[in-house]
Design a protein around this motif. Structure first.
Motif, short mmCIF file in Angstrom:
data_model
loop_
_atom_site.label_atom_id
_atom_site.label_comp_id
_atom_site.label_asym_id
_atom_site.label_seq_id
_atom_site.Cartn_x
_atom_site.Cartn_y
_atom_site.Cartn_z
N VAL A 29 0.85 -1.21 0.00
CA VAL A 29 0.00 0.00 0.00
C VAL A 29 0.88 1.25 0.00
N LYS A 30 1.98 1.17 0.78
CA LYS A 30 2.83 2.37 0.93
C LYS A 30 3.53 2.77 -0.37
N SER A 31 3.53 1.87 -1.37
CA SER A 31 4.18 2.23 -2.65
C SER A 31 3.37 3.23 -3.44
N LYS A 32 2.11 3.37 -3.04
CA LYS A 32 1.18 4.31 -3.71
C LYS A 32 0.89 3.91 -5.17
N ILE A 33 1.26 2.69 -5.52
CA ILE A 33 0.91 2.19 -6.86
C ILE A 33 -0.55 1.74 -6.80
N VAL A 34 -1.37 2.24 -7.73
CA VAL A 34 -2.78 1.85 -7.71
C VAL A 34 -3.24 1.18 -9.00
N GLN A 54 1.53 1.64 -13.58
CA GLN A 54 2.56 2.33 -12.79
C GLN A 54 3.76 1.44 -12.47
N GLU A 109 -1.38 -4.13 4.80
CA GLU A 109 -0.31 -3.34 4.17
C GLU A 109 -0.13 -3.68 2.70
N HIS A 110 -0.94 -4.63 2.19
CA HIS A 110 -0.79 -5.04 0.80
C HIS A 110 -2.12 -4.91 0.06
N GLN A 111 -1.98 -4.48 -1.18
CA GLN A 111 -3.18 -4.21 -1.95
C GLN A 111 -3.15 -5.00 -3.26
#
Ligand SMILES: N[C@@H](CCC(=O)N[C@@H](CS)C(=O)NCC(=O)O)C(=O)O
Length: 344
Positions: free
Chosen positions: A136-141, A145, A217-219
């Motif tokens: 999640v913290k990578s801000k990749i959605v 990206q 923490e993972h998406q």
């Protein structure tokens, strides 16, 4: 005279080929089902994704339930299964080499696998697609990206090939990093060595739930880059076993369509010819011998595993930690793709 001899020789050698082929086919045809009955055990190739040992060492998962249903239908007990955990690269050879009777291990049906391996794809037990998991913290959605980034994947999978295709067609120059073992691919991802881990979406969901220290923490990204129809495979040239596998699985789907559940199974069985459900259970029972199965095969499969919807919910859906939606795996009558071929 010369001509006649040549023709004769050709006819003799051709008929020898036919006889040899016939013997080879006969020696093989039906032997898997016979061997299972003689051995008293179904040898089922599985993995650690859809099928895993739970905390008390019992094999569980959608793929495991399919093997349990097969064993119950063929041998009368869902305990009569020998599970062989196989990596992505081992699995197809294990089936070719007759180390297992059925490969029930999130394996995608494709033309190349169908045409080139001497194996047959039976029934789709899970319609999946390939996705990406990112921190999640990578801000990749979105998958776009991932341009230029390192992506972990397991070797010997359609996921590896699809990742390369996706990167090429989208011009993303992704640095695909394949690992032989799933634990190595996910381990490197969790250590932050890869920007993303790519696999079938169901594998991503189970990896996040079971292996992440903090799943939140993972998406899993919304992009699915492929179609992954998963289901069991058997060896080619053994129509009896192929048919047994095909119809046992189909019976689990048909039972859901008819509303036969583990809870009402005894009542349905006692119903004689009174209801559509009871008639189906009685009539399928009678078809057993034509399939090489003893009467009561559908009853035994359903008693062991439940109908397809029950299997889905127990392992992947609302009764499981994964909480996956039925989506494409809903019945066709509910907007999904699961559709059993009619029995009568
Ligand atoms: N459905 C794909 C992928 C199947 C597959 O093996 N996926 C990996 C994760 S990417 C897996 O489940 N590995 C488990 C293991 O090796 O135990 C295929 O048939 O190639």
């Amino acid at each position: 005279m010369f001509y006649k001899n040549e023709v004769l020789r050709l006819v003799i050698s051709l008929s020898m080929v036919v006889v040899t082929m016939g013997t080879a086919l006969k020696a093989h045809a039906g032997s898997t089902l016979e061997n299972i009955k003689l051995r008293g055990e179904v040898r089922c190739g599985v993995n650690a994704g859809f099928s895993a040992k739970n905390s008390v060492g019992k094999w569980v998962g959608l793929d495991v339930d399919i093997c349990r249903a097969l064993a119950a239908a063929v041998l009368g007990s869902d305990q009569k299964v020998k599970y062989l955990p196989l990596s992505a690269t081992q699995r197809l050879a294990a089936l070719q080499n007759d180390d297992i009777d059925v490969l029930s291990r999130n394996t995608t049906f494709t033309l190349t696998r169908d045409a080139s391996l001497g194996l047959r794809q039976t029934v789709v037990t899970y319609y999946d697609g390939q996705g990406f998991m990112v921190p999640v913290k990578s801000k990749i959605v979105r998958a776009a990206q991932l341009k230029g980034k390192v992506v972990c994947v397991q070797a010997g999978t359609t996921s590896e090939k699809n990742l390369l295709d996706f990167s090429r067609t989208q011009g993303l120059s992704i640095q695909a990093t394949p690992f032989e073992k799933l634990e190595a691919a996910t381990g490197n991802y969790f250590l932050g060595q890869c920007a993303a881990f790519t696999a079938d979406a169901s594998t991503l969901a189970s990896t996040r739930t079971s292996n992440a220290i903090n799943p939140a923490e993972h998406q899993i990204l919304p992009d699915l880059i492929s179609k992954e129809p998963l289901g069991p495979l058997v060896r080619r040239g053994d129509e009896e076993w192929f048919n047994a596998v095909r119809w046992v699985i189909s019976s689990l789907i048909e039972a859901e369509e008819l509303g036969i559940t583990q809870a009402n199974l005894e009542q349905v069985k006692a119903g004689g010819n009174a209801t559509t459900r009871s008639r189906w259970l009685a009539s399928t029972s009678a078809t057993g011998p034509a399939l090489g199965l003893s009467p009561g095969w559908t009853y035994r499969a359903l008693l062991a595993a439940g109908n397809y919807g029950e299997i889905f919910n127990r392992n992947l859906g609302d009764k499981s930690p994964l909480q996956l939606p039925r989506g494409l795996n809903n019945l066709w009558s509910q907007g999904g793709l699961q559709y059993a071929i009619p029995f009568f």
